[in-house]
Write a protein that holds these residues in place. Structure first.
Motif, PDB file in Angstrom:
ATOM      1  N   LEU A  41      10.597  16.663  -2.047  1.00 46.99           N
ATOM      2  CA  LEU A  41      10.698  17.971  -2.178  1.00 46.99           C
ATOM      3  C   LEU A  41       9.696  18.345  -2.483  1.00 46.99           C
ATOM      4  O   LEU A  41       8.864  19.175  -1.447  1.00 46.99           O
ATOM      5  CB  LEU A  41      11.754  18.556  -3.257  1.00 46.99           C
ATOM      6  CG  LEU A  41      11.085  20.118  -3.059  1.00 46.99           C
ATOM      7  CD1 LEU A  41      11.210  20.302  -2.234  1.00 46.99           C
ATOM      8  CD2 LEU A  41      12.364  20.663  -3.936  1.00 46.99           C
ATOM      9  N   VAL A  42       8.620  17.784  -3.375  1.00 47.00           N
ATOM     10  CA  VAL A  42       7.078  18.578  -4.090  1.00 47.00           C
ATOM     11  C   VAL A  42       5.754  17.632  -2.852  1.00 47.00           C
ATOM     12  O   VAL A  42       5.901  18.603  -2.244  1.00 47.00           O
ATOM     13  CB  VAL A  42       6.804  18.552  -5.277  1.00 47.00           C
ATOM     14  CG1 VAL A  42       6.045  18.918  -6.022  1.00 47.00           C
ATOM     15  CG2 VAL A  42       7.623  18.882  -6.057  1.00 47.00           C
ATOM     16  N   GLY A  43       6.728  16.594  -2.952  1.00 47.41           N
ATOM     17  CA  GLY A  43       5.499  15.590  -2.300  1.00 47.41           C
ATOM     18  C   GLY A  43       5.277  15.923  -0.250  1.00 47.41           C
ATOM     19  O   GLY A  43       4.291  16.472   0.276  1.00 47.41           O
ATOM     20  N   SER A  44       6.889  16.618  -0.045  1.00 45.96           N
ATOM     21  CA  SER A  44       6.929  16.610   1.638  1.00 45.96           C
ATOM     22  C   SER A  44       6.374  18.609   1.561  1.00 45.96           C
ATOM     23  O   SER A  44       5.035  18.787   2.941  1.00 45.96           O
ATOM     24  CB  SER A  44       7.659  16.335   2.194  1.00 45.96           C
ATOM     25  OG  SER A  44       8.400  15.474   2.209  1.00 45.96           O
ATOM     26  N   THR A  45       6.380  19.327   0.626  1.00 48.60           N
ATOM     27  CA  THR A  45       5.991  20.323   0.883  1.00 48.60           C
ATOM     28  C   THR A  45       4.469  20.481   0.756  1.00 48.60           C
ATOM     29  O   THR A  45       4.502  21.422   1.857  1.00 48.60           O
ATOM     30  CB  THR A  45       6.798  21.221  -0.277  1.00 48.60           C
ATOM     31  OG1 THR A  45       7.929  21.372  -0.230  1.00 48.60           O
ATOM     32  CG2 THR A  45       6.338  22.972  -0.028  1.00 48.60           C
ATOM     33  N   GLN A  46       3.872  19.368  -0.329  1.00 45.02           N
ATOM     34  CA  GLN A  46       2.612  19.617  -0.176  1.00 45.02           C
ATOM     35  C   GLN A  46       2.080  19.238   1.090  1.00 45.02           C
ATOM     36  O   GLN A  46       1.485  19.957   1.689  1.00 45.02           O
ATOM     37  CB  GLN A  46       2.466  18.872  -1.538  1.00 45.02           C
ATOM     38  CG  GLN A  46       0.753  18.497  -1.797  1.00 45.02           C
ATOM     39  CD  GLN A  46       0.385  17.519  -2.681  1.00 45.02           C
ATOM     40  OE1 GLN A  46       0.625  16.019  -2.149  1.00 45.02           O
ATOM     41  NE2 GLN A  46      -0.037  17.203  -3.134  1.00 45.02           N
ATOM     42  N   GLY A  47       2.963  18.287   1.540  1.00 40.04           N
ATOM     43  CA  GLY A  47       2.203  17.582   2.858  1.00 40.04           C
ATOM     44  C   GLY A  47       2.746  19.049   3.628  1.00 40.04           C
ATOM     45  O   GLY A  47       1.264  19.197   4.760  1.00 40.04           O
ATOM     46  N   THR A  48       3.036  20.076   4.226  1.00 40.79           N
ATOM     47  CA  THR A  48       3.542  21.185   5.034  1.00 40.79           C
ATOM     48  C   THR A  48       1.934  21.731   4.706  1.00 40.79           C
ATOM     49  O   THR A  48       1.194  22.100   5.713  1.00 40.79           O
ATOM     50  CB  THR A  48       4.290  21.926   5.163  1.00 40.79           C
ATOM     51  OG1 THR A  48       6.124  20.590   5.079  1.00 40.79           O
ATOM     52  CG2 THR A  48       4.817  22.991   5.839  1.00 40.79           C
ATOM     53  N   PHE A  49       1.555  22.206   3.610  1.00 44.67           N
ATOM     54  CA  PHE A  49       0.635  23.208   3.202  1.00 44.67           C
ATOM     55  C   PHE A  49      -1.143  22.578   3.102  1.00 44.67           C
ATOM     56  O   PHE A  49      -1.485  22.549   4.096  1.00 44.67           O
ATOM     57  CB  PHE A  49       0.225  23.306   2.037  1.00 44.67           C
ATOM     58  CG  PHE A  49       1.509  24.086   1.431  1.00 44.67           C
ATOM     59  CD1 PHE A  49       1.658  25.682   1.800  1.00 44.67           C
ATOM     60  CD2 PHE A  49       2.886  24.257   0.709  1.00 44.67           C
ATOM     61  CE1 PHE A  49       1.940  26.710   1.705  1.00 44.67           C
ATOM     62  CE2 PHE A  49       3.232  25.245   0.981  1.00 44.67           C
ATOM     63  CZ  PHE A  49       3.009  27.031   1.077  1.00 44.67           C
ATOM     64  N   GLU A  50      -0.901  20.976   3.674  1.00 43.47           N
ATOM     65  CA  GLU A  50      -1.747  20.242   3.639  1.00 43.47           C
ATOM     66  C   GLU A  50      -2.902  20.260   5.201  1.00 43.47           C
ATOM     67  O   GLU A  50      -2.814  19.788   5.763  1.00 43.47           O
ATOM     68  CB  GLU A  50      -1.388  18.996   3.040  1.00 43.47           C
ATOM     69  CG  GLU A  50      -3.100  18.196   2.259  1.00 43.47           C
ATOM     70  CD  GLU A  50      -2.627  17.098   2.343  1.00 43.47           C
ATOM     71  OE1 GLU A  50      -1.376  16.604   2.057  1.00 43.47           O
ATOM     72  OE2 GLU A  50      -3.636  15.853   2.401  1.00 43.47           O
ATOM     73  N   ALA A  51      -1.202  20.362   5.689  1.00 44.95           N
ATOM     74  CA  ALA A  51      -1.478  20.146   7.462  1.00 44.95           C
ATOM     75  C   ALA A  51      -2.029  21.757   8.134  1.00 44.95           C
ATOM     76  O   ALA A  51      -2.579  21.967   8.935  1.00 44.95           O
ATOM     77  CB  ALA A  51      -0.024  20.375   8.000  1.00 44.95           C
ATOM     78  N   PHE A  52      -2.253  22.984   7.334  1.00 45.69           N
ATOM     79  CA  PHE A  52      -2.595  23.995   7.088  1.00 45.69           C
ATOM     80  C   PHE A  52      -4.242  23.629   7.490  1.00 45.69           C
ATOM     81  O   PHE A  52      -5.102  23.014   6.412  1.00 45.69           O
ATOM     82  CB  PHE A  52      -2.295  25.146   7.049  1.00 45.69           C
ATOM     83  CG  PHE A  52      -1.161  25.645   6.651  1.00 45.69           C
ATOM     84  CD1 PHE A  52      -0.276  25.714   7.783  1.00 45.69           C
ATOM     85  CD2 PHE A  52      -0.186  25.495   5.932  1.00 45.69           C
ATOM     86  CE1 PHE A  52       0.883  25.999   7.788  1.00 45.69           C
ATOM     87  CE2 PHE A  52       1.225  25.854   5.678  1.00 45.69           C
ATOM     88  CZ  PHE A  52       1.540  26.373   6.907  1.00 45.69           C
ATOM     89  N   ARG A  53      -4.466  23.910   9.013  1.00 46.46           N
ATOM     90  CA  ARG A  53      -6.505  24.176   9.287  1.00 46.46           C
ATOM     91  C   ARG A  53      -7.195  24.427   7.724  1.00 46.46           C
ATOM     92  O   ARG A  53      -8.088  24.133   7.266  1.00 46.46           O
ATOM     93  CB  ARG A  53      -6.527  25.001  10.301  1.00 46.46           C
ATOM     94  CG  ARG A  53      -6.539  23.783  11.364  1.00 46.46           C
ATOM     95  CD  ARG A  53      -7.577  24.753  13.227  1.00 46.46           C
ATOM     96  NE  ARG A  53      -6.753  23.477  13.596  1.00 46.46           N
ATOM     97  CZ  ARG A  53      -5.885  23.945  14.685  1.00 46.46           C
ATOM     98  NH1 ARG A  53      -5.067  25.063  14.629  1.00 46.46           N
ATOM     99  NH2 ARG A  53      -5.602  23.443  15.971  1.00 46.46           N
ATOM    100  N   SER A  54      -6.681  25.620   7.694  1.00 47.21           N
ATOM    101  CA  SER A  54      -7.764  26.239   6.339  1.00 47.21           C
ATOM    102  C   SER A  54      -7.728  24.927   4.412  1.00 47.21           C
ATOM    103  O   SER A  54      -8.790  25.414   4.054  1.00 47.21           O
ATOM    104  CB  SER A  54      -6.896  27.417   5.720  1.00 47.21           C
ATOM    105  OG  SER A  54      -5.377  26.996   5.316  1.00 47.21           O
TER     106      SER A  54
END
Ligand code: HEM
Ligand code: HEM
Length: 462
Positions: A310-323
């Protein structure tokens, strides 16, 4: 066709053999990981050409991926397929041939990398391609054998775990093939294929197989059905639709077409659907029973695995934002994410599965002290590892954004690398204890009472 005593024995031997060889790879690969971690603080330590960082790093990543995690997951997948279908293995011989091929590929790949033969900078496929063909052959055999086993089930439905494991093996045959075909391996297309391969290796291979374990082991440990079968099927299909398109998030700001990068970001956000849907399903299955965790280490391992997912994949989503990529790309933050997911999720899922199911297969249990030492050293060690690299990686990225000299970022992250080394040493010690526990579950004295009721046909689905 109901399994007889000989079939049970054959299944048990294959399960033990996969788990034991996987454990040896874990010990080897993470010993190399610890050495790599210390090289960040003391680059001149162990200097010989066979021990250089450039050779050892891919040895660590490939051996954890294809020696440890792949072998352990395939062993578990066989056991789950046969038990949840109430049948015997389609072919014991194929299971053993697959085991030999997986191991031959991992040994040959490791030796080749250490001698300096590799396929360049193509991450997670540095093994020379003929060796990757051996791995592909093992995958095809595994897919055939799993499908054959599930095809013999006595029930109409295919249990959810088998959707995930068979899906995972079939997709990975395609991914491994795409990674070898010569006409994809040059120019800008190669970059795109590299993103596709890298992310699908984690998302369509390790993820579905690890989720398959959750869907079988959780109901079994809690003696209650999974919260929602339909939600599990929904998460399966959304995972399949969204995952294959997100690989380009590894190459944001690269010369890849901008629309492709944007599509990857959009689908990285869409991944929240299967991730949150799947995690909610597991957590709701545990609802009201969290107190049982205290009495069951297999459950604790699975609980950490679910939180890691849950935490690792959600972190991945945020990591994918350009900013945020602007800060974190190419920094050690990503290494923290890799270990939060491949360790906090996949490796803990495997451990939960092995501790829940191997004693059922062999009738031998590990000791409480071994379980608790393994659990706490692995949890504390990986926590230190991930947190230190997340902070250190962010500082590194901010230094680069502010135009500091590169060496400044190296100085600033030093203390965090030392902490990573401490966390890594604890993790490695926990693996030594795990190896001891595997030995006890495989070859130790028989437990007085089996820890759980003996498994019968399709009971996990009930
Ligand atoms: C599903 C949601 C996920 C998303 C959106 C996501 C996103 C990302 C992004 C954006 C990166 C690239 C970071 C960079 O290069 O700067 C990355 C790297 C990585 N992710 Fe994830 N991730 C997800 C889940 C996972 C899972 C479940 C695993 C493991 C099972 C995983 C394993 C990795 C690994 C190993 C890397 C490093 C790849 C490399 O060597 O460059 N991720 N992820
Ligand atoms: C004792 C435990 C471990 C230690 C000390 C360790 C250490 C390391 C180190 C030092 C690196 C190189 C990082 C860099 O180049 O900056 C690395 C990379 C990596 N390790 Fe581990 N590791 C451990 C366990 C594992 C396990 C069990 C897995 C997988 C199941 C794993 C998967 C990876 C991956 C995917 C990378 C590449 C990360 C990236 O490029 O983002 N590691 N590890």
């Amino acid at each position: 066709m109901s399994p007889g005593e000989n079939d049970d024995r054959a299944l048990r031997s294959a399960f033990v053999a996969y788990t034991v060889t996987a454990t040896l790879w874990l010990l080897f690969a993470t010993a190399v990981g610890v050495l790599l971690a210390y090289k960040f603080g003391a680059p001149d330590f162990a200097p010989g050409e066979w021990l250089t960082f450039g050779r050892l790093r891919p040895i660590h990543t490939n051996a954890t991926f294809f020696g440890w995690a792949s072998l352990a997951l395939v062993g578990l997948a066989y056991y789950v397929a046969a038990r949840s279908s109430g049948t015997r293995l389609y072919s014991v011989k194929l299971a053993w041939i697959g085991l030999v091929l997986f191991n031959v590929a991992a040994v040959a790949g490791t030796v080749a990398l250490d001698l300096g033969y590799n396929d360049g900078n193509l991450e997670y496929r540095e093994w020379p391609w003929p060796i990757r063909l051996i791995f592909l052959a093992a995958l095809v055999i595994t897919a055939w054998n799993l499908i054959g086993t599930v095809a013999r089930r006595g029930t109409k439905d295919i249990y959810l775990s088998n959707w995930y494991t068979i899906g995972g093996v079939l997709w990975t045959c395609i991914i491994a093939l795409v990674a070898i075909l010569p006409w994809y391996q040059y120019g800008l297309g190669q970059v795109s294929v590299s993103g596709y391969y890298m992310h699908n290796a984690v998302g369509m291979w390790f993820t579905p197989l690890a989720l398959g374990i959750f869907y079988y082991a959780l109901p079994k440990l809690l003696s209650r059905p999974i919260y929602s079968y339909a939600l599990g099927v929904f998460a399966f299909w959304t995972n399949l639709v969204f995952y294959p398109i997100i690989g380009a998030h590894h190459f944001l700001f690269s010369p890849l077409p901008w629309w492709l990068q944007t599509t990857a970001i959009v689908f990285s956000v869409a991944m929240l659907v299967p991730v949150w849907g799947g995690s909610a399903n597991f957590l709701l299955t545990m609802r009201g029973r969290l107190r049982d965790l205290v009495h069951s280490y297999p459950l604790m391992f699975i609980f950490v695995g679910v939180i890691g997912y849950l935490v690792g994949s959600t972190q991945g989503t945020f990591e994918a934002f350009r900013s945020l990529q602007e800060v974190w790309h190419l920094t050690n933050f990503t290494v923290g994410h890799s270990h939060l997911t491949m360790y906090g999720f996949v490796t803990f899922a495997i451990w939960g599965g092995v501790y829940a199911l191997l004693p059922l297969a062999t009738g031998k249990a590990p000791g409480q002290l071994g379980l608790s030492l393994h659990f706490w050293m692995a949890v504390v060690g990986s926590f230190i590892y991930v947190i230190s690299l997340s902070i250190g990686g962010t500082i590194q990225g901010l230094d680069w954004i502010h135009g500091q000299p590169f060496i400044e970022s190296v100085v600033d992250i030093q203390a965090y690398w030392v902490w990573r080394g401490i966390g890594g040493a604890l993790m490695f010690l926990s693996h030594v204890v795990f190896a001891w526990n595997v030995w006890r579950m495989s070859f130790g004295p028989s437990a007085k009472a089996a820890p759980l009721a003996p498994p019968r046909a399709n009971e996990a689905a009930a």
